[in-house]
Design an enzyme around this catalytic site. Structure first.
Site, PDB file in Angstrom:
ATOM      1  CB  CYS A 212      -0.937   0.006   1.197  1.00 51.25           C
ATOM      2  SG  CYS A 212      -0.096  -0.186   2.797  1.00 51.25           S
ATOM      3  CD  GLU A 275       1.181   0.503 -13.565  1.00 55.21           C
ATOM      4  OE1 GLU A 275       0.676  -0.623 -13.751  1.00 55.21           O
ATOM      5  OE2 GLU A 275       1.909   0.776 -12.591  1.00 55.21           O
ATOM      6  CG  ASP A 328      -5.611   1.083  14.224  1.00 55.01           C
ATOM      7  OD1 ASP A 328      -6.489   0.278  13.861  1.00 55.01           O
ATOM      8  OD2 ASP A 328      -4.858   0.869  15.177  1.00 55.01           O
ATOM      9  CG  ASP A 353      -1.862   1.190  17.955  1.00 53.38           C
ATOM     10  OD1 ASP A 353      -1.161   0.197  18.198  1.00 53.38           O
ATOM     11  OD2 ASP A 353      -2.409   1.883  18.839  1.00 53.38           O
ATOM     12  CG  ASP A 355      -3.412  -1.466  10.205  1.00 57.98           C
ATOM     13  OD1 ASP A 355      -3.897  -0.495   9.585  1.00 57.98           O
ATOM     14  OD2 ASP A 355      -4.121  -2.306  10.787  1.00 57.98           O
ATOM     15  CG  HIS A 356      -4.141   0.402   4.562  1.00 58.81           C
ATOM     16  ND1 HIS A 356      -3.458  -0.294   3.603  1.00 58.81           N
ATOM     17  CD2 HIS A 356      -5.179   1.018   3.917  1.00 58.81           C
ATOM     18  CE1 HIS A 356      -4.064  -0.123   2.421  1.00 58.81           C
ATOM     19  NE2 HIS A 356      -5.091   0.677   2.594  1.00 58.81           N
ATOM     20  CG  ASN A 378      -7.891   1.892   0.391  1.00 63.12           C
ATOM     21  OD1 ASN A 378      -6.692   1.684   0.519  1.00 63.12           O
ATOM     22  ND2 ASN A 378      -8.798   1.162   1.024  1.00 63.12           N
TER      23      ASN A 378
END
Length: 412
Positions: A212, A275, A328, A353, A355-356, A378
């Site tokens: 990510c 890309e 988190d 904490d 995580d993404h 996202n």
């Protein structure tokens, strides 16, 4: 349940997560569930109101829609057990009063939490890395923000004088203008979106690779480059190059962060591959150094937003560009988010904490909910959330650590 090993074997051995929607593509899984489940009865009877026939109908629809084939009868039983738990969670959550968001069962419905954390996240926050960024923050970010918020003495005097003049002007104006005009002014001050300037690329899908951080970094650089070159379109940059080639804190599909990614780009001469010349593979490959179309970004500067400061986060967003953030996302509400403004009580905000990694591209105000929100891009594909985006409660106590580990960048 500790039998996660068999689940991971199933994923990688039979390509479990390749969608095969076919005739099921026009109808979402959640729509099909809602057509079968009596919400009023479920509210009182819970999962007991779902008979085996209904559950197996939903299960069959899910398997057909997403092309699930399991390695054994035992594995399918275990997957069904996970699916049933997630089904109950989503239905119960959507029946709660005063929610500002809605969940849906989606392609992750037969994944365990461990699988989801391993395959769809990938932010590493090490102690040494945080210490490096705090030092960098003192050298770069704080002077930058002082320029925005701390004027010289004569400027502060001018600002106070203008403030007094504005107070009397606004007071006089309010005597003759309607509340609607004031509401419109407030609304405009609460809205900013880099997407409206055509400098944010399309939503991507990291698939089953915990990189990510590479997608969020590519998003930041794409917009910064478009701004620098006064372009009305974006060039898609290669997260695969960042995942394959960066190190010193980044570990391919096993996680990474913004600082190591930027340091790699600087070591690469301030260049990043497109890309199209270095396409995404969904797994870590050997670093390619030839046959690439690389864009010269220039010198890259970056710094950290003061921890937990959403006001400075908004200032940096509007003055510099999209912001790399850690969140988190341990709650299953992220896993099954469908739409609305996500707000989670007691969501952790400690930097350790997080995580993404995602990228904030704007903020807005929902008139119906009467809530401010962050607009967050996202990397879980366009079918997740609101066309791949998340709206997260803004100015709500640093929701889920949105400002706990946030970095901005500049191209000079």
């Amino acid at each position: 349940m500790r039998s996660y090993g068999i689940f991971f074997i199933g994923i990688f051995s039979i390509g479990l997560y390749t969608p095969c929607e076919g005739i099921f593509g026009s109808s979402s899984l959640q729509d099909y569930i809602d057509s079968l489940v009596d919400a009023a009865r479920f509210k009182f009877d819970g999962v007991l109101s779902l008979n085996d026939s209904a559950i197996h109908q939903i299960w069959s629809f899910f398997k057909n829609k997403y092309g699930r084939v399991y390695s054994s009868i035992d594995e399918e039983k275990q997957r069904l057990r996970v699916f049933r738990d997630h089904l109950q969670y989503v239905l119960e959550s959507n029946l709660q009063n005063l929610l500002t968001f809605e969940l849906e069962l989606n392609e992750f419905a037969d994944w365990t939490s461990d699988e989801f954390n391993s395959l769809k996240k990938g932010l590493i926050v090490s102690t040494s890395f945080r210490r490096d960024m705090i030092i960098y923050n003192q050298d770069l970010l704080q002077p930058g923000l002082r320029k925005l918020h701390r004027r010289p003495y004569h400027s502060r005097r001018l600002k106070r004088r203008l403030h007094h003049e504005r107070f009397f002007r606004d007071w006089f104006s309010n005597m003759f203008h309607s509340g609607k005009d004031k509401d419109n002014a407030i609304h405009q001050s609460n809205v900013f979106d880099w997407r409206t300037k055509s400098v944010v690329s399309s939503v991507k899908d990291q698939r089953k690779c915990g990189c990510c951080y590479a997608f969020a970094t590519a998003t930041i650089m794409e917009t910064l480059y478009a701004i620098k070159t006064n372009s009305s379109t974006t060039v898609d940059f290669s997260p695969q190059q960042i995942a394959d080639c960066s190190s010193n804190g980044n570990t391919g599909c096993s996680g990474g962060n913004f600082g190591p990614s930027v340091r790699y780009l600087l070591d690469n001469g301030g260049k990043i591959a497109t890309e199209s010349s270095y396409p995404y593979a969904g797994t870590r490959k050997s670093c390619r150094t030839s046959g690439l179309n690389e864009i010269q970004l220039g010198n890259i500067e970056y710094g950290m937003i003061p921890e937990g400061d959403e006001k400075k986060l908004a200032d940096a967003l509007t003055n510099y560009g999209p912001i790399f953030i850690g969140i988190d996302t341990d709650s299953k509400r992220f896993m099954f988010y469908k739409r609305g403004v996500l707000k989670i009580d007691n969501c952790p905000t400690r930097r350790q904490d997080m995580d993404h990694a995602m990228a904030i591209v704007g903020y807005g105000y929902d008139d119906t909910l009467q809530m401010s929100y962050w607009i967050i891009k996202n990397s879980w594909g366009k079918k997740w959330g609101e066309q791949g985006y998340l709206r997260l409660a803004k100015d709500a106590g640093n929701m889920c650590g949105v400002a706990s580990m946030a970095y901005y960048g500049k191209l000079t």
